[in-house]
Design a protein around this motif. Structure first.
Motif, mmCIF file in Angstrom:
data_model
loop_
_atom_site.group_PDB
_atom_site.id
_atom_site.type_symbol
_atom_site.label_atom_id
_atom_site.label_comp_id
_atom_site.label_asym_id
_atom_site.label_seq_id
_atom_site.Cartn_x
_atom_site.Cartn_y
_atom_site.Cartn_z
ATOM 1 N N PHE A 110 0.841 -1.201 0.000
ATOM 2 C CA PHE A 110 0.000 0.000 0.000
ATOM 3 C C PHE A 110 0.875 1.250 0.000
ATOM 4 O O PHE A 110 1.817 1.382 0.788
ATOM 5 C CB PHE A 110 -0.892 -0.017 1.243
ATOM 6 N N GLN A 111 0.567 2.191 -0.899
ATOM 7 C CA GLN A 111 1.365 3.418 -1.031
ATOM 8 C C GLN A 111 0.823 4.481 -0.083
ATOM 9 O O GLN A 111 -0.128 5.189 -0.385
ATOM 10 C CB GLN A 111 1.334 3.910 -2.484
ATOM 11 N N ASP A 112 1.463 4.581 1.092
ATOM 12 C CA ASP A 112 1.042 5.554 2.100
ATOM 13 C C ASP A 112 1.766 6.868 1.857
ATOM 14 O O ASP A 112 2.989 6.907 1.690
ATOM 15 C CB ASP A 112 1.361 5.048 3.498
ATOM 16 N N SER A 113 1.001 7.966 1.842
ATOM 17 C CA SER A 113 1.556 9.299 1.599
ATOM 18 C C SER A 113 1.485 10.105 2.889
ATOM 19 O O SER A 113 0.401 10.307 3.448
ATOM 20 C CB SER A 113 0.772 10.007 0.487
ATOM 21 N N THR A 114 2.648 10.566 3.385
ATOM 22 C CA THR A 114 2.733 11.312 4.629
ATOM 23 C C THR A 114 3.222 12.726 4.355
ATOM 24 O O THR A 114 4.243 12.909 3.683
ATOM 25 C CB THR A 114 3.697 10.623 5.612
ATOM 26 N N PHE A 115 2.496 13.725 4.858
ATOM 27 C CA PHE A 115 2.914 15.121 4.708
ATOM 28 C C PHE A 115 4.001 15.415 5.737
ATOM 29 O O PHE A 115 3.820 15.186 6.933
ATOM 30 C CB PHE A 115 1.732 16.058 4.897
ATOM 31 N N VAL A 116 5.148 15.920 5.275
ATOM 32 C CA VAL A 116 6.286 16.176 6.167
ATOM 33 C C VAL A 116 6.604 17.663 6.251
ATOM 34 O O VAL A 116 7.727 18.052 6.563
ATOM 35 C CB VAL A 116 7.528 15.385 5.713
ATOM 36 N N GLY A 117 5.630 18.517 5.970
ATOM 37 C CA GLY A 117 5.816 19.962 6.117
ATOM 38 C C GLY A 117 6.279 20.650 4.866
ATOM 39 O O GLY A 117 5.784 21.708 4.493
ATOM 40 N N THR A 118 7.267 20.060 4.172
ATOM 41 C CA THR A 118 7.752 20.643 2.922
ATOM 42 C C THR A 118 7.352 19.799 1.715
ATOM 43 O O THR A 118 7.855 20.002 0.608
ATOM 44 C CB THR A 118 9.284 20.781 2.949
ATOM 45 N N GLY A 119 6.442 18.859 1.913
ATOM 46 C CA GLY A 119 5.982 18.024 0.809
ATOM 47 C C GLY A 119 5.492 16.686 1.327
ATOM 48 O O GLY A 119 5.407 16.459 2.541
ATOM 49 N N PHE A 120 5.169 15.783 0.401
ATOM 50 C CA PHE A 120 4.661 14.466 0.746
ATOM 51 C C PHE A 120 5.722 13.402 0.470
ATOM 52 O O PHE A 120 6.433 13.468 -0.532
ATOM 53 C CB PHE A 120 3.397 14.149 -0.051
ATOM 54 N N LEU A 121 5.805 12.434 1.353
ATOM 55 C CA LEU A 121 6.721 11.316 1.207
ATOM 56 C C LEU A 121 5.893 10.041 1.121
ATOM 57 O O LEU A 121 5.056 9.772 1.989
ATOM 58 C CB LEU A 121 7.679 11.246 2.394
ATOM 59 N N VAL A 122 6.113 9.263 0.052
ATOM 60 C CA VAL A 122 5.363 8.029 -0.167
ATOM 61 C C VAL A 122 6.227 6.840 0.232
ATOM 62 O O VAL A 122 7.383 6.728 -0.179
ATOM 63 C CB VAL A 122 4.921 7.896 -1.638
ATOM 64 N N ARG A 123 5.642 5.961 1.058
ATOM 65 C CA ARG A 123 6.319 4.743 1.472
ATOM 66 C C ARG A 123 5.357 3.571 1.320
ATOM 67 O O ARG A 123 4.145 3.731 1.441
ATOM 68 C CB ARG A 123 6.755 4.828 2.940
ATOM 69 N N ASN A 124 5.913 2.395 1.087
ATOM 70 C CA ASN A 124 5.070 1.200 0.960
ATOM 71 C C ASN A 124 4.828 0.566 2.321
ATOM 72 O O ASN A 124 5.783 0.209 3.027
ATOM 73 C CB ASN A 124 5.736 0.162 0.051
#
Length: 622
Positions: free
Chosen positions: A433-447
């Motif tokens: 599953f491609q989880d997208s996390t907002f890190v303040g300066t953009g989104f980081l996608v992790r499986n």
């Protein structure tokens, strides 16, 4: 599904006004150009509204609306077996969006205040105030064209759809979300264009067997330029923060100008994406009551991405930290303390995914008014790359996501079609599953390794009298990470994931997935003298939900209920209608998304919902 032109003159015009200086106008005009051969339709809209968040630094309203668009649509029917549609559209948006007030205060607020910054209390979150140096800017231009050809070959119809779309978007935010200018600029400039081509064939007189089959092609070019800059107070704030969180030798660091004004990073990303697919789906009536539906699709996707990372000054800011023991100096680079500007090698990758997906469904007609079904489907989403300076332990690449979904249900009508009742249960398993996390300066996608989802949905529509219509839905769902051993970490948690710097959040709830959702509505229509009066009320309840994958308590949204109401009068023939409306009538307050403050340990921000809005709409049809 754009509405087609008609060979009879007609159209509509609609104007709405409301609080927050809301104004919306839209309309359409259609009619023949050449009798029985060419018809055209043109439509457009314009929307403007003040913002509902105030920047106390300059008094400006943020999260406003300012956008407009036009669409032209031409239908050409040279003969009874051929129709051709050309659609061209263009739209623009130019808004101050989007701002996030402080949700939870943290220890770095003392440093912000000491440097002259404005510290707003998280307890006042729903006063919807922010204190930032630079208003967030969101500008977009979007246009496209499509040509659709439908050719009736007798027993079959051949369809071709050729389309082009071009999209440009520019945004900039005050990345520190404060008014002391330590990260005053984070801008993103996006340019995207894409071509698509679809060919389909379907049988016109199916009898017991109906089908559609086709080919799809997609190609896209995507460019992203991103800038991040330090401000005049960056050095003072960041070096003080290092000392506050207990970094060794912090007092020795403070005298150095490690984060000079105007320094920062420029990132450039280019991606070429090409995909094609072949597909077919058919439905076979085994008997008059039993139907089998099956579909299959083969998809092939190729992506090529290159990323270039540059720093200002080149390579960051190296320095020798004096230490009280041999060798008495430690070589460091201040940019290494912040992933968003830490020097990274240029990156290039090629990704290729191919999958066979499909669906199978069996439906059985118990009676002419009751149908049951059971289905299975498999889908996938291709892998990709993070267009960001990911941390040294994170990955630029994320893998393809697949899902296997099962559903069983019943669709029914009762009491001479005065009641419609549908019930469905489902179970789905997502892998990678491609989880997208907002890190303040953009989104980081992790499986995430696995996501489990199951639930039940009930839908009802009833018309007990000619003047009253009732509708309702109820959903129970449980969606959680069955396995996510390298996920994002909640603020303050010691990393314990499989990859350094990550956390094992297996068992956490997936974001924005309330366990229960209930919706109910009632519509009344009744003649009132020479006009028809109508009134509709609706309420939607969503139980508590997590707005980030870490399930941090700071971002948990408790259950809430939204109430909307509208009512008015219309002419018996429908030529005109006057409506008064209110959305979020009870001033419910909730958040969409929460995130940790950038370089602000323990500080949290979030995006709030819109407040109550109300207004009137006048529409005329001709």
């Amino acid at each position: 599904f754009t509405k087609a032109p008609e060979f009879e003159f007609g159209g509509f015009a609609e104007v709405s006004v409301g609080n927050l200086d809301y104004f919306n106008a839209k309309g359409a005009l259609t009619g023949p150009v050449v009798e029985d051969k060419v018809a055209a339709r043109i439509s457009g809209f314009y929307t403007k509204r003040d913002g509902y968040i105030t920047n106390v630094t300059n008094g400006n309203d943020l999260n406003d609306r300012d956008r407009w668009g036009l669409r032209g649509n031409v239908l050409f029917t040279p003969n009874e077996n051929l129709d051709i549609r050309l659609i061209v559209d263009y739209s623009e948006a130019d808004e101050l969006c989007c701002a996030a007030p402080a949700r939870v205060n943290g220890p770095t607020d003392a440093i912000l205040g000491g440097l002259g910054g404005t510290v707003l209390a998280g307890s006042d979150f729903f006063q919807r105030n922010v204190a930032i140096n630079t208003d967030p800017i969101s500008k977009g231009q979007d246009w496209g064209a499509s040509l659709e050809i439908n050719w009736d070959l007798g027993g079959h119809t051949l369809t071709s759809i050729t389309a082009y779309r071009d999209y440009e978007f520019f945004s900039t935010i005050d990345a520190d979300f404060t008014d002391i200018q330590f990260l005053p600029v984070n801008s993103r400039d996006v340019n995207q264009n894409a071509w698509t081509q679809e060919l389909r064939i379907a049988n016109n007189d199916p009898g017991r067997f109906s089908y559609v089959a086709g080919f799809y092609y997609f190609t896209q070019n995507l460019d992203l330029d991103e800038k991040l800059r330090f401000g005049p107070l960056s050095n003072a704030y960041l070096t003080a923060t290092l000392g506050a969180i207990g970094v060794p030798f912090a007092p020795l660091i403070i005298p150095f100008d490690l984060f000079p004004d105007g320094a920062g990073a420029n990132d450039f990303h280019e991606q070429d994406h090409e995909a094609w697919a072949v597909f077919a789906q058919g439905a076979f009536d085994v008997t008059d009551r039993l139907t089998f539906t099956g579909g299959v699709r083969f998809t092939k996707e190729d992506k090529t991405l290159s990323s270039t990372f540059t720093e200002i000054p080149d390579g960051g800011v190296p320095f020798l930290l004096p230490v009280p023991f041999p060798p008495f100096a430690l070589p460091l680079n201040s940019f290494d303390t912040f992933d968003a500007v830490a020097p990274r090698s240029d990156f290039a990758s090629k990704l290729s995914d191919e999958k066979v997906t499909g669906t199978a469904k069996v439906s059985f007609e118990v009676t002419p008014d009751v149908q049951t079904f059971v289905s299975y489907s498999r889908g996938f989403k291709s892998g990709g790359t993070n267009v960001a300076r990911v941390g040294p332990t994170a990955s630029f690449i994320f893998d393809a996501e697949t899902v296997n979904s099962y559903e069983v249900g019943i669709k029914s009508e009762w009491f001479e079609n005065r009641l419609r009742l549908n019930i469905a249960g489902y179970y789905a398993v997502y892998n990678d599953f491609q989880d997208s996390t907002f890190v303040g300066t953009g989104f980081l996608v992790r499986n995430a390794g696995k996501v489990d989802a199951h639930g039940v949905e009930v839908e009802a529509l009833a018309q007990p009298t000619d003047w009253l219509t009732l509708d309702g839905t109820a959903t129970y769902q449980k969606i959680d990470f069955g396995s996510f051993r390298s996920g994002p970490c909640p603020a303050g948690q010691i990393p314990d994931g499989d990859i350094p710097g990550t956390c094992n959040i297996t068992g956490n709830n997936v974001t924005n997935a309330p366990r229960y959702t209930l919706h109910g509505g009632a519509t009344i229509e009744q003649p009132i003298g020479p006009v028809t009066g109508f009134l509709r009320g609706e309420a939607t309840y969503r139980s508590k939900q997590d707005t980030d994958a870490t399930n941090d308590a700071a971002f948990k949204q408790e259950g809430y209920t939204l109430v909307n109401l509208r009512g008015g009068i219309r002419s018996p023939d429908g030529d005109w209608e006057l409506t008064a409306w209110a959305r979020n009538l009870t001033k419910e307050e909730y958040i969409y998304l929460g995130f940790n403050g950038v370089l602000q340990t323990g500080k949290a921000y979030a995006y709030p919902n819109e407040p109550r809005t109300y207004g009137v709409t006048l529409r005329t049809n001709f």
